[in-house]
Structure formats: C-alpha cells, structure tokens
Write an enzyme that holds these catalytic residues in place. Structure first.
Site, short mmCIF file in Angstrom:
data_model
loop_
_atom_site.label_atom_id
_atom_site.label_comp_id
_atom_site.label_asym_id
_atom_site.label_seq_id
_atom_site.Cartn_x
_atom_site.Cartn_y
_atom_site.Cartn_z
N TYR A 194 -14.14 10.51 -19.75
CA TYR A 194 -14.72 9.18 -19.79
C TYR A 194 -15.85 9.46 -18.51
O TYR A 194 -15.79 10.04 -17.98
CB TYR A 194 -14.10 8.26 -19.15
CG TYR A 194 -13.90 6.61 -18.74
CD1 TYR A 194 -14.17 6.04 -20.18
CD2 TYR A 194 -13.64 7.17 -17.22
CE1 TYR A 194 -15.02 5.40 -19.57
CE2 TYR A 194 -14.24 5.64 -16.87
CZ TYR A 194 -14.32 4.78 -17.66
OH TYR A 194 -15.16 3.09 -17.22
N ARG A 234 0.93 -0.78 -0.43
CA ARG A 234 -0.07 -0.03 0.16
C ARG A 234 0.81 1.47 -0.14
O ARG A 234 0.24 2.16 -0.46
CB ARG A 234 -0.53 -0.01 1.37
CG ARG A 234 -2.08 1.40 1.51
CD ARG A 234 -3.23 0.79 1.76
NE ARG A 234 -2.80 0.68 3.76
CZ ARG A 234 -2.37 1.21 4.18
NH1 ARG A 234 -1.81 2.73 4.11
NH2 ARG A 234 -1.62 1.33 5.27
N ASP A 275 -5.94 12.52 -19.36
CA ASP A 275 -5.95 11.02 -19.51
C ASP A 275 -5.36 10.69 -20.99
O ASP A 275 -6.28 11.15 -21.52
CB ASP A 275 -7.33 11.05 -19.57
CG ASP A 275 -7.82 9.10 -19.59
OD1 ASP A 275 -7.66 8.42 -19.62
OD2 ASP A 275 -8.92 8.44 -18.58
N LYS A 286 -6.95 -1.15 -20.61
CA LYS A 286 -6.66 -0.58 -21.75
C LYS A 286 -5.52 -1.60 -22.81
O LYS A 286 -5.25 -2.35 -22.63
CB LYS A 286 -7.58 0.66 -21.80
CG LYS A 286 -8.47 1.09 -21.22
CD LYS A 286 -9.66 0.49 -21.11
CE LYS A 286 -10.73 0.52 -19.98
NZ LYS A 286 -10.94 2.26 -20.20
C1 LIG Z 1 -12.05 2.59 -18.42
C2 LIG Z 1 -11.60 4.49 -18.24
C3 LIG Z 1 -10.74 4.27 -17.22
C4 LIG Z 1 -11.18 4.47 -16.18
O1 LIG Z 1 -10.41 3.00 -15.73
P1 LIG Z 1 -10.63 2.02 -15.72
O2 LIG Z 1 -9.46 0.39 -15.29
O3 LIG Z 1 -12.17 1.27 -15.40
O4 LIG Z 1 -10.77 2.06 -13.74
C5 LIG Z 1 -10.23 5.89 -17.56
N1 LIG Z 1 -10.22 6.55 -18.45
C6 LIG Z 1 -10.66 5.56 -19.57
C7 LIG Z 1 -9.98 6.61 -21.24
C8 LIG Z 1 -11.89 4.89 -20.06
O5 LIG Z 1 -10.98 4.27 -21.08
#
Ligand SMILES: *Cc1c(COP(=O)(O)O)cnc(C)c1O
Length: 382
Positions: A100, A46, A172, A197
C-alpha cells in the site's frame, strides 16, 4: 461452542454485558475516566483497554485465530505502531514491493531518520526473499492480494523462510479480510488491517487493527501507549455493529466480484482482468490454496488507453461511483493512474502493468445483475 462458523462469530463473539445491563448489545461506555478502586487495572482509552475496544478485539481475534490485539484509530496507526515497535536502529526489514502506498511512504520517509534499513523485493521472483535477507534482518512485511493488481504471494512459504531464520513476519490482510484469509493460521506472526475498508464496510469510519500473540501484543502495546493512536467509544460501537455483518457482506462481495470478473473477461472491450478467482490469474493456484474466497477487489484494463476515454467511461456509469477507498457495501471504481499512482513515473508504472486504461473496482453488496448491466452499457459506449 466449538467449531463455531464465521457468520456466528461475527454476530456473537466479544459482546460484553460487563455492567449487567440486560441488553443484547455491548453498551457504549463513553468515558475517559474510570473508578480506579473498582478494578485491578486502570481503564483508559489510550491504554487500549476500554470495554468497547475489548469487545472489538475479541471478535477480531476469534475471526483471525489470534490470541490478542489492539484496535487503532487508522490502518496507518496500526501499521506504523507495529513496525516502529518491533524494529530498532540498525535493524533491517524486507518489504514486498507491491505494498500500500501509505506504508511505502512510511518506510521511505521515516525509516532512515530512525536508522532502520530496508529492502523492497518482488517476492514472486524465485530466490529474491532469501537474497534480500541480511545478518541484521529482523522482519518481513507482505501484503496479499496487493493493490491494484491483486498479486498474490505464497504466505506459507514466506512464513517458513522467516521461521527458519528466526525472523518476524507481518502481513497487511486488508484486501482479503479475515473472512477470506487467516494468515496467522499459515504461520504469520502479526496481522494488520485497515479497518476503514471491509471491517467497517460502510465507508463511514477510519480505524485499524493489530492481531497477534499475547506476547507480541504486550511488546507492541508498550510503544502504542506512547504513540497514542487509540479509538473512542462511539466509533468502537459502530465498528462492533459493522462487524456483525462482515461475513454476510464479504461473502456477497466476493461472489459478486467473481461474476463481474468472469463477465469482464468475456467482453471484447476489456483487454485484461486481474482477479485471483480467475483461473487465468497468474497466482490463482496459490490463491486457491490460501484463501477461502477471493475477495471483492478486482482490476481491469479497458481497450482504450486514452485518459479522456477512461473518464468518459466513468461518466457513463450510472450506479457505480468513481470514488476513493474500498471495501464498502457500495460499488466504487477508480483509476490508479489518476489517484494512488499519480506520482509514479509513467514508464515505471507501465512496467508493472499500471496502464492509463487500468481501473480498480471495489465490488459492493448490490445485486450483481445491476452492476453487470451498468458496466455493460458503459463499455458498449467505448
Ligand atoms: C487503506 C489501506 C491502508 C491504510 O489504512 P487507513 O485506515 O487509511 O490508515 C493500509 N493498507 C491497505 C491495503 C489499505 O487499503
């Protein structure tokens, strides 16, 4: 080695042989207890400082061009930890209005409880960002390319506006991945990823990352310890393994997406294609300037706007699977109207272009000829 290429960084950076094993891979340290008399610092999962977590952070930093970072248990853990550590009650933040859905929900459902103010803006409207900035504005949050319409924002221009006013910037970078876009090199302060992803890339892991300067990392870490969104050694091992092929995968996925976008644009059964690599894309010039590749995500609108026909089209696909999430080696397709945007009123989503006939394709690493054959046969049945 200086000027080492991304493919080599993916394979070599961060690998740890800390315990003197002679293997070429970082051993899996599945331990939540570490001898405290052996090291200067206490190691604990952690605290985000285990050997397996560090190996990933080092690799991701080498790829993004950042000094330091944290690997988290999900993309949302990375995003919420970043925002809630950098913002305090009575601060104001500006958000791009195409972020998102999960991030949007975080802002609208948690921020007011904490007394944090926010404004959503269309960053491609001239003057919109400047007009949204208030005296108590502390941070600007963007996403590019966006979901599902692949809108591009001018990252350098936004970073410049923020720097002039002493504001923090967070992006992001999930859709582009560090292979196609390095926002810190364009002036952004903090990069967050849903590693679930492209970074994971095999649709089998959930994780996130925060990549930034040493100073900002230390400040985010203070809250991260309290929020506790850490990741275990076995997942860390799989992430490090996945990252070795990140460049190979994303380069292939981007090439495939470009060819599919060009094919779809030539087809009469398709009304519109959204892909930043197409000269017809609204923000193609900016995308070309700030991205090394245009990524594996694209959306297109089929000529039919009848949901039954959309579902029939999905049923007729043989290789491409209707599934959620994105970024894996397998090509998947989804209808935003029936999934991510199901709760958005029809008029509101149609106004921005999210119509019943819109489909989002996450292009995988298959042979592109097979993908085009599959799309072609299903489109012909429309
Ligand atoms: C999927 C996604 C997230 C969230 O991620 P998790 O791993 O599901 O928590 C944030 N931003 C974008 C652009 C995403 O595609």
């Amino acid at each position: 080695m200086e000027n080492i290429s991304v493919e080599s960084i993916c394979i070599h950076s961060g690998t740890s042989n800390a315990n003197g094993t002679s293997g070429v891979n970082t051993p899996i340290y599945a331990s939540s207890s570490f001898h405290y008399r052996d090291t200067q610092e206490n190691i604990y999962p952690r605290y985000f400082n285990t050997i397996n977590q560090n190996a990933i952070v080092e690799k991701l930093c080498a790829l993004e061009g950042t000094e330091d970072g944290l690997v988290m248990s999900s993309g949302m853990a990375a995003i919420s930890t970043t925002l809630l550590s950098l913002l305090k009650p009575s601060d104001h933040a500006v958000f791009f209005n195409e972020i998102y859905g999960g991030t949007y929900n975080l802002v609208i459902s948690e921020f007011s409880k904490l007394g944090i103010e926010y404004t959503f803006v269309d960053l491609n409207q001239p003057g919109a960002l400047e007009n949204a900035i208030k005296e108590n504005t502390k941070l600007i949050y963007v996403e590019s390319p966006s979901n599902p319409l692949l809108t591009i924002v001018d990252i350098k221009a936004i970073a410049r506006t923020a720097k002039d006013r002493n504001l923090l910037t967070v992006i992001d970078n999930t859709f582009a991945s560090p292979i196609n876009q390095n926002p810190v090199r364009l002036g952004i302060d903090v990069v967050v990823h849903s590693g679930t992803k492209y970074l994971g890339g095999h649709s089998d892991l959930c994780f996130g990352a925060i990549l930034t300067t040493k100073i900002l990392k230390e400040s985010i870490l203070k809250s991260a310890l309290n929020f506790g969104g850490s990741i275990n050694a076995l997942d860390s091992y799989l992430i490090e393994r996945s990252l070795k092929t990140l460049a190979l995968r994303v380069e292939r996925q981007s090439e495939n997406a470009q060819l599919i976008a060009e094919f779809l644009e030539r087809t009469s059964k398709v009304k519109k294609v959204y892909y930043p690599g197409l000269p017809t894309h609204e923000n193609h010039a900016v995308a070309k300037e700030q991205m090394k590749g245009f990524g594996g995500m694209l959306s297109f609108e089929i000529a039919s706007s009848n949901l039954q026909e959309v579902n029939r089209f999905l049923d007729n696909l043989q290789l491409i699977q209707p599934a959620l999430s994105l970024g894996g080696v397998e090509t998947i397709i989804c209808s935003p109207v029936l999934t991510s945007h199901i709760k958005v009123p029809k008029e509101e989503r149609e106004r921005v272009g999210i119509t019943d006939g819109l489909l989002r394709l996450s292009v995988g690493a298959e042979n592109v000829k097979d993908l085009i054959v599959d799309l072609k046969q299903a489109l012909e049945k429309l």
